[in-house]
Design a protein around this motif. Structure first.
Motif, mmCIF file in Angstrom:
data_model
loop_
_atom_site.group_PDB
_atom_site.id
_atom_site.type_symbol
_atom_site.label_atom_id
_atom_site.label_comp_id
_atom_site.label_asym_id
_atom_site.label_seq_id
_atom_site.Cartn_x
_atom_site.Cartn_y
_atom_site.Cartn_z
ATOM 1 N N ASN A 83 0.807 -1.223 0.000
ATOM 2 C CA ASN A 83 0.000 0.000 0.000
ATOM 3 C C ASN A 83 0.837 1.269 0.000
ATOM 4 O OD1 ASN A 83 -2.782 -0.896 0.014
ATOM 5 N ND2 ASN A 83 -2.237 -1.883 1.922
ATOM 6 N N VAL A 87 -0.296 5.115 -1.452
ATOM 7 C CA VAL A 87 -0.676 6.273 -0.623
ATOM 8 C C VAL A 87 0.229 7.469 -0.828
ATOM 9 C CG1 VAL A 87 -1.788 4.931 1.153
ATOM 10 C CG2 VAL A 87 0.617 5.420 1.366
ATOM 11 N N LEU A 90 1.226 9.383 2.185
ATOM 12 C CA LEU A 90 0.213 10.156 2.908
ATOM 13 C C LEU A 90 0.023 9.501 4.276
ATOM 14 C CD1 LEU A 90 -2.223 12.320 2.554
ATOM 15 C CD2 LEU A 90 -3.587 10.306 2.272
ATOM 16 N N GLY A 91 0.422 10.179 5.303
ATOM 17 C CA GLY A 91 0.334 9.628 6.659
ATOM 18 C C GLY A 91 -1.061 9.760 7.221
ATOM 19 N N PRO A 92 -1.381 8.983 8.263
ATOM 20 C CA PRO A 92 -2.723 9.064 8.843
ATOM 21 C C PRO A 92 -3.056 10.451 9.390
ATOM 22 C CG PRO A 92 -1.274 7.703 10.179
ATOM 23 C CD PRO A 92 -0.548 7.982 8.920
ATOM 24 N N ALA A 95 -3.985 12.669 6.457
ATOM 25 C CA ALA A 95 -5.315 12.267 5.977
ATOM 26 C C ALA A 95 -6.382 12.803 6.918
ATOM 27 C CB ALA A 95 -5.396 10.749 5.898
ATOM 28 N N ILE A 99 -9.343 15.457 5.920
ATOM 29 C CA ILE A 99 -10.768 15.110 6.034
ATOM 30 C C ILE A 99 -11.474 16.117 6.936
ATOM 31 C CG2 ILE A 99 -12.385 13.353 6.906
ATOM 32 C CD1 ILE A 99 -10.209 11.292 5.960
ATOM 33 N N ILE A 107 -15.569 16.251 -0.167
ATOM 34 C CA ILE A 107 -15.042 14.870 -0.125
ATOM 35 C C ILE A 107 -15.706 14.048 -1.222
ATOM 36 C CG2 ILE A 107 -14.820 12.778 1.284
ATOM 37 C CD1 ILE A 107 -14.895 14.540 3.788
ATOM 38 N N PHE A 111 -14.058 12.306 -4.584
ATOM 39 C CA PHE A 111 -14.185 10.862 -4.766
ATOM 40 C C PHE A 111 -14.780 10.553 -6.126
ATOM 41 C CE2 PHE A 111 -16.779 6.972 -4.312
ATOM 42 C CZ PHE A 111 -15.762 6.081 -4.017
ATOM 43 N N LEU B 108 -17.775 6.671 2.408
ATOM 44 C CA LEU B 108 -16.947 5.704 1.689
ATOM 45 C C LEU B 108 -15.580 6.306 1.351
ATOM 46 C CD1 LEU B 108 -16.650 2.954 0.287
ATOM 47 C CD2 LEU B 108 -17.659 3.937 -1.748
ATOM 48 N N ALA B 109 -15.594 7.540 0.840
ATOM 49 C CA ALA B 109 -14.329 8.182 0.467
ATOM 50 C C ALA B 109 -13.412 8.323 1.674
ATOM 51 C CB ALA B 109 -14.613 9.555 -0.127
ATOM 52 N N THR B 110 -13.981 8.757 2.793
ATOM 53 C CA THR B 110 -13.178 8.919 4.012
ATOM 54 C C THR B 110 -12.616 7.579 4.464
ATOM 55 O OG1 THR B 110 -14.649 10.707 4.629
ATOM 56 C CG2 THR B 110 -13.240 9.833 6.365
ATOM 57 N N ILE B 112 -11.990 4.929 2.672
ATOM 58 C CA ILE B 112 -10.938 4.466 1.754
ATOM 59 C C ILE B 112 -9.628 5.214 2.038
ATOM 60 C CG2 ILE B 112 -10.207 4.405 -0.673
ATOM 61 C CD1 ILE B 112 -13.125 3.955 -1.427
ATOM 62 N N ILE B 113 -9.724 6.536 2.146
ATOM 63 C CA ILE B 113 -8.503 7.327 2.344
ATOM 64 C C ILE B 113 -7.851 7.002 3.686
ATOM 65 C CG2 ILE B 113 -7.712 9.707 2.757
ATOM 66 C CD1 ILE B 113 -9.863 10.282 0.447
ATOM 67 N N TYR B 114 -8.669 6.884 4.701
ATOM 68 C CA TYR B 114 -8.098 6.602 6.025
ATOM 69 C C TYR B 114 -7.487 5.197 6.068
ATOM 70 C CZ TYR B 114 -7.465 6.962 11.016
ATOM 71 O OH TYR B 114 -6.898 7.009 12.261
ATOM 72 N N LEU B 116 -6.257 3.550 3.536
ATOM 73 C CA LEU B 116 -5.003 3.570 2.767
ATOM 74 C C LEU B 116 -3.888 4.286 3.537
ATOM 75 C CD1 LEU B 116 -6.179 4.222 -0.881
ATOM 76 C CD2 LEU B 116 -5.185 2.146 0.020
ATOM 77 N N SER B 117 -4.259 5.351 4.253
ATOM 78 C CA SER B 117 -3.216 6.077 4.993
ATOM 79 C C SER B 117 -2.654 5.223 6.125
ATOM 80 C CB SER B 117 -3.773 7.386 5.550
ATOM 81 O OG SER B 117 -4.606 7.126 6.649
#
Lengths: 270, 184
Positions: A83, A87, A90-92, A95, A99, A107, A111, B108-110, B112-114, B116-117
Motif C-alpha cells: 500500500n 498512498v 500520505l500519513g494518517p 489524511a 478530512i 469529499i 471521490f 466511503l471516500a473517508t 478508503i482514504i483513512y 489507505l493512509s
C-alpha cells in the motif's frame, strides 16, 4: 535443593513472561495499526532462539505462539509495503487533517472524480414480489384508509386536523426534542429510568414517547439496559455497536395507570 | 449455425448476465461464465468488451483480494468476478443519480482514504469519530454496514479494509493524488 528448584521456576516464569511480552507487542502493533517496521524481527527471533535453547520443551508452546505472531507481523509488513506506493506517503495524520478540513460535498466531489461505478440493473426477485403481495393482502384487512387526493382543494392543515399521524417533519422534530431532553438528563446522571422518561400526562403521549425513544435506540443515540432480576429498565449513553440487541416492551393502559400511580407516590414521598 | 452468429448470441447473453446482480453484489464469477458460455468463455468476454467500448462501458475481472486481471491475458479467470463498469469517471452533477446519498459517498471516500493512509486496515471506531462532526454517528455506521454488504469494504475484528468492489470501481492512485492536492 528446593531453593535451586525455586530459582529455576522463577527463571522459567520470567522466560514465559518474555514470550508473552513479544506476543502482546505484536498484537498491539496489529490492532493499533502502527508501522510494523518499528519492530526488529531478527532481534525478536534471536531472543526466542536463546530462550528455547535454555529451556527446551518447557517453553515450546509459547515459542510456537510467538512464532505465529511473528508470521502475522511479516504478513502485515508485506501488506504495508504493497500500500505504500499507493498512498504516496500520505500519513494518517495528514489524511485526518485533510478530512477534517473538507466539507462532505468536497469529499464526495473528489471521490467522484476517481470513481467509475459498476453498471447493473435493479431487479425484483420472486421473494421480493411475494413480500409485496403479502403486504397488499394484509392491507385489505384494514378498514378503508384515508384517501389522500392531490387536489388543491384539500389541503392538510396539521394544526387544525387531528389525523393521528405524524408527518416526517413533525416526527423529526419530536425526535430532536426527546434526544435533547435525554442528553441533558444523561449529562447529569449516568443512567435514567426508562418509565420516568416516557410516562407522560396522557396514555397517548406516553405511547408516542416510547415509539420515539425506540427510534433513538435504533439509531444508536441511546442504549437500553435491562436488569433481568429486578425488571428495571435504564436509559444510558450509547454502547458499542457489537452489543446491539432488540427488546420488546409491553405497554397498555393498565401499565400506564400503574406507572402514573407509582410516579405520584414517589413524588409524594420525595 | 455459423460461428460468428453463435458468438454474437453468446455476447448478448453475457451482457445480459453482467447487468444482473445476486443479492446486493453485482457481477458473475468466471466458473459461472464457463458453465453458461462454454470453455472458451474468455473469447466471448473479449468480443463483448469490443462492443461495450462504444457504449462507454468496460468489463473488468477482479479477484476477491482486489487484484484487477487483464482480460486480454491468458490467466486463470475461474475465481475472478466479472463486472461491468462505466469507463469515465462521474461528474459532480451526476452524483445524485448514482443511487447513494452524498453523505454516504463521503463516508466511503473517508473510509478508503483513512484505510489507505494506515496501509490497508483501519479501526472502524476511528472512521466514525473522524466523521462525527459532519455526519450523525448512526448514519456513518449505517453507511459503513451498507458498504460492507455491497463489497466496498470488509470488516475483520473491528478493523476495516478495502473490499473487491473498491478495487474494481475506484482509481485509488488518482483518489490519493486528488486528496493530497490543496482545495481550490
Amino acid at each position: 535443593m528446593s531453593i535451586k528448584r525455586e530459582l529455576k521456576l522463577k527463571e522459567w516464569k520470567e522466560a514465559i513472561k518474555e514470550f508473552d511480552r513479544i506476543v502482546s507487542l505484536i498484537e498491539d502493533i496489529l490492532r493499533k495499526r502502527v508501522d510494523p517496521f518499528t519492530v526488529d524481527i531478527s532481534e525478536l527471533l534471536e531472543k526466542m532462539r536463546l530462550l528455547l535453547e535454555k529451556y527446551g520443551d518447557e517453553v515450546l508452546l509459547v515459542d510456537i505462539e510467538a512464532l505465529c505472531k511473528i508470521v502475522d507481523l511479516i504478513k502485515e509488513q508485506e501488506e504495508w509495503l504493497q500500500n505504500e506506493s499507493l498512498v504516496l506517503s500520505l500519513g494518517p495524520f495528514f489524511a485526518l487533517a485533510r478530512i477534517k478540513q473538507m466539507s462532505v460535498e468536497e469529499i464526495a466531489e473528489k471521490f467522484c472524480a476517481s470513481w467509475t461505478p459498476i453498471a447493473y440493473r435493479d431487479q425484483a426477485s420472486i421473494s421480493t414480489l411475494m413480500k409485496a403481495l403479502n403486504y397488499l393482502d394484509a392491507l385489505k384487512k384494514f378498514p378503508k384508509t384515508v384517501d389522500f387526493s392531490l387536489s388543491s382543494e384539500y389541503e392538510l392543515d396539521r394544526s387544525s386536523l387531528n389525523l393521528e399521524f405524524l408527518s416526517d417533519e413533525d416526527f423529526r422534530e419530536k425526535l430532536e426534542t426527546l434526544e435533547k431532553k435525554i442528553k441533558e438528563v444523561l449529562e447529569e446522571k449516568e443512567e435514567v429510568d426508562y418509565w420516568d422518561l416516557v410516562i407522560d400526562r396522557s396514555f397517548e403521549r406516553s405511547l408516542e414517547n416510547m415509539i420515539i425513544l425506540s427510534h433513538l435506540c435504533s439509531r444508536g443515540v441511546v442504549s437500553i439496559k435491562i436488569n433481568p432480576l429486578s425488571g428495571e429498565i435504564k436509559i444510558m449513553k450509547p454502547r458499542r455497536k457489537s452489543e446491539n440487541y432488540s427488546v420488546a416492551l409491553v405497554f397498555n393502559y393498565e401499565t400506564w395507570v400503574k406507572k402514573i400511580a407509582e410516579k405520584k407516590k414517589t413524588r409524594e414521598k420525595s | 449455425m455459423p460461428r460468428k452468429r453463435k458468438l454474437e448470441k453468446k455476447v448478448k447473453r453475457l451482457i445480459a448476465v453482467l447487468f444482473l446482480r445476486s443479492r446486493s453484489r453485482p457481477g458473475v464469477r468466471g466458473y459461472e461464465l464457463r458453465k453458461l458460455l462454454g470453455e472458451n468463455y474468455m473469447e466471448v468476454v473479449r468480443a463483448a468488451q469490443r462492443k461495450l467500448e462504444d457504449l462507454g462501458l468496460e468489463i473488468k475481472a477482479v479477484t476477491d483480494d482486489g487484484k484487477i486481471l487483464d482480460i486480454s491475458s491468458e490467466e486463470d479467470f475461474s475465481e475472478a468476478r466479472f463486472v461491468l463498469v462505466v469507463r469515465e469517471e462521474l461528474k459532480p452533477e451526476e452524483l445524485k443519480s448514482c443511487g447513494w446519498r452524498i453523505d454516504d459517498i463521503a463516508v466511503l471516500a473517508t473510509a478508503i482514504i483513512y484505510i489507505l493512509s494506515l496501509r490497508g486496515k483501519a479501526p472502524r471506531e476511528n472512521i466514525v469519530n473522524l466523521l462525527k462532526d459532519k455526519i450523525p454517528e448512526w448514519r456513518v455506521n449505517t453507511a459503513l454496514d451498507r458498504f460492507i454488504k455491497a463489497g466496498y469494504l470488509e470488516e475483520e475484528n473491528d478493523l476495516l479494509k478495502l473490499g473487491w468492489r473498491t478495487y474494481a470501481e475506484v482509481n485509488l492512485e488518482k483518489l490519493m493524488t486528488l486528496f493530497r492536492a490543496p482545495s481550490e
